[in-house]
Scaffold this motif. Structure first.
Motif, short mmCIF file in Angstrom:
data_model
loop_
_atom_site.label_atom_id
_atom_site.label_comp_id
_atom_site.label_asym_id
_atom_site.label_seq_id
_atom_site.Cartn_x
_atom_site.Cartn_y
_atom_site.Cartn_z
N UNK A 159 5.06 -12.64 9.47
CA UNK A 159 4.82 -12.21 7.60
C UNK A 159 6.72 -12.67 7.36
N UNK A 160 6.73 -11.90 6.01
CA UNK A 160 7.67 -12.51 5.13
C UNK A 160 7.75 -11.38 4.44
N UNK A 161 9.22 -10.58 4.48
CA UNK A 161 9.73 -9.37 4.06
C UNK A 161 10.82 -10.38 2.77
N UNK A 162 10.78 -9.98 1.54
CA UNK A 162 10.94 -10.51 0.67
C UNK A 162 11.58 -8.65 -0.05
N UNK A 163 12.55 -8.76 -1.14
CA UNK A 163 13.29 -7.28 -1.52
C UNK A 163 12.28 -6.34 -0.83
N UNK A 164 12.54 -6.18 0.24
CA UNK A 164 12.31 -5.12 0.95
C UNK A 164 10.60 -4.52 1.01
N UNK A 165 10.26 -5.88 0.34
CA UNK A 165 8.34 -5.64 0.67
C UNK A 165 7.86 -6.77 2.24
N UNK A 166 6.95 -6.12 2.59
CA UNK A 166 6.69 -6.83 3.75
C UNK A 166 5.34 -7.67 3.24
N UNK A 167 4.97 -9.30 3.68
CA UNK A 167 4.28 -9.60 3.46
C UNK A 167 2.90 -10.22 4.62
N UNK A 168 2.44 -10.61 4.39
CA UNK A 168 1.26 -11.10 5.48
C UNK A 168 1.53 -12.81 4.81
N UNK A 169 1.24 -13.59 6.07
CA UNK A 169 2.04 -14.92 6.01
C UNK A 169 0.45 -15.97 5.63
N UNK A 170 -0.26 -14.68 6.79
CA UNK A 170 -1.85 -15.51 7.31
C UNK A 170 -2.56 -14.79 5.91
N UNK A 171 -2.33 -14.34 5.17
CA UNK A 171 -3.34 -13.48 4.16
C UNK A 171 -1.90 -12.60 3.29
N UNK B 133 -3.01 -12.69 0.36
CA UNK B 133 -3.81 -11.46 -0.96
C UNK B 133 -3.59 -10.15 -0.54
N UNK B 134 -3.42 -9.20 0.73
CA UNK B 134 -3.50 -8.58 0.53
C UNK B 134 -2.21 -7.34 0.58
N UNK B 135 -1.00 -8.55 -0.35
CA UNK B 135 -0.18 -7.88 -1.34
C UNK B 135 0.38 -7.03 -0.32
N UNK B 136 1.13 -6.19 -0.53
CA UNK B 136 2.63 -5.60 -0.21
C UNK B 136 2.84 -4.41 1.14
N UNK B 137 2.70 -4.70 2.29
CA UNK B 137 1.66 -3.66 3.54
C UNK B 137 3.02 -2.61 4.09
#
Ligand code: ADP
Ligand code: MG
Length: 329
Positions: free
Chosen positions: A136-148, A150-154
């Motif tokens: 995953x990636x955390x950018x500006x306190x939003x978490x995004x799945x690096x394998x997907x 498209x699932x947006x902010x987790x």
């Protein structure tokens, strides 16, 4: 009866420093080398112009510009990485200013760790292993799945048994080391997708690659030990985002560049180290520290590889990195 794994050193936080060579840009602008390395474990300021930067900083290990990543892995990360094979949660970070070598170092560390983990699993026929991968990636306190992406902010959820979990994060079961390398390369490509859209994103975002290892003895020998542990490989945002000062040492007018996750992480690490374990540890103040909570402190093992440029032009940020590294010991 302990789960069979490689020997792990006692210290909970292993702190090392890696100095990269001068870059071609630094060489072209006649930048100077501002630091010496003594005894393989001390960084000494050459004190060229800046009297106030004088000093020396000693760590478990300091890797000079000629050190290969394989040595950095062996001496700065291996024990911590392999502790996950004995059921102990582990985290390896690269910490340093933008362009100091964090991504370069973590890519190599991940590659060596993958090789080592498969080697160990193959040499431990009495145990059954299940390896899962997520990133995953955390950018500006939003978490995004690096394998997907498209699932947006987790969202983060609190699980009574597992602690903080990332809702809907994909966990792939890893078939073999080739499959694992493939998954890592997908994440790297995904990271670059975001990069072109937003210029200095890599300096602001954190990437976590998480390997979850489940293991149990194949035969019930009366001392069955099953465990689940994770190894977190973390490429942090640039450390300039954790300090309130400008490159010339002056305080910035506004703190908008400050990265909440990075700032909280430095506070957590400071509190965990140096016997200051008691008292409140503010894991819940950021996404990064919430996600890593069970892999930081407690029984978990941590390795911090601080990366720095040798250049005089970066002396202030390098000093901040060395001060953080000192506080983490
Ligand atoms: P960061 O992730 O900290 O911003 P990078 O890992 O992208 O920095 O490194 C910046 C540049 O320096 C890259 O071109 C990288 O290949 C190079 N570099 C970093 N560390 C080393 C090293 N130890 N030896 C040689 N080149 C390095
Ligand atoms: Mg990077």
């Amino acid at each position: 009866c302990t789960p069979g794994g490689p020997k792990v050193r006692e210290e909970n936080i292993l702190v090392t420093v890696r100095m990269r060579p001068l870059s071609s840009k630094e060489l072209a602008s006649y930048d100077l080398v501002a630091w010496d390395i003594a005894d393989g474990n001390t960084v000494v300021s050459k004190n060229l112009y800046h009297e106030r930067h004088a000093g020396s900083y000693t760590f478990d290990k300091v890797f000079d510009t000629t050190c290969s990543t394989s040595r950095v892995y062996e001496e700065g990360a291996r024990d911590v990485a392999l502790s996950a094979l004995s059921g102990i949660n582990a985290t390896i970070f690269a910490y340093g200013q933008t362009s100091s070598g964090k991504t370069f170092t973590m890519r190599g560390v991940a590659e060596h760790a993958v090789k080592d983990i498969f080697k160990h699993m193959n040499f431990t026929p009495e145990r059954e292993f299940l390896l899962k991968f997520s990133a995953l990636e955390i950018y500006n306190e939003t978490v995004v799945d690096l394998l997907n992406r498209e699932s947006g902010c987790l969202r983060l959820l609190d699980d009574p048994e597992r602690g903080t979990i990332v809702d809907k994060l994909i966990e792939e079961v890893v078939k073999d080391d080739q499959h694992l390398r493939h998954l890592i390369s997908i994440c790297e490509a995904q990271r670059q997708v975001g990069e072109t859209a937003l210029n200095d994103k890599s300096s602001r975002s954190h990437q976590i690659i998480r390997l979850t290892i489940e293991s149990s003895l194949r035969e019930d020998s009366g001392c069955v030990k099953s465990f689940i542990a994770s190894l977190n490989l973390v490429d942090l945002a640039g450390s300039e985002r954790a300090t309130q000062t400008n490159t010339d040492g002056t305080r910035l007018k506004e703190g908008s560049h400050i990265n909440r996750s990075l700032l909280t992480l430095t506070t957590v690490i400071r509190k965990l180290s140096g016997g200051k374990r008691s008292g409140h540890i503010p894991y819940r103040d950021s996404k990064l520290t919430r996600i890593l909570q069970t892999s930081l402190g407690g029984n978990a093992r941590t390795a911090i590889i601080c990366t720095m440029s040798p250049a005089l032009s970066h002396v202030e940020q390098s000093r901040n990195t060395l001060l953080f590294a000192t506080s983490a010991k």
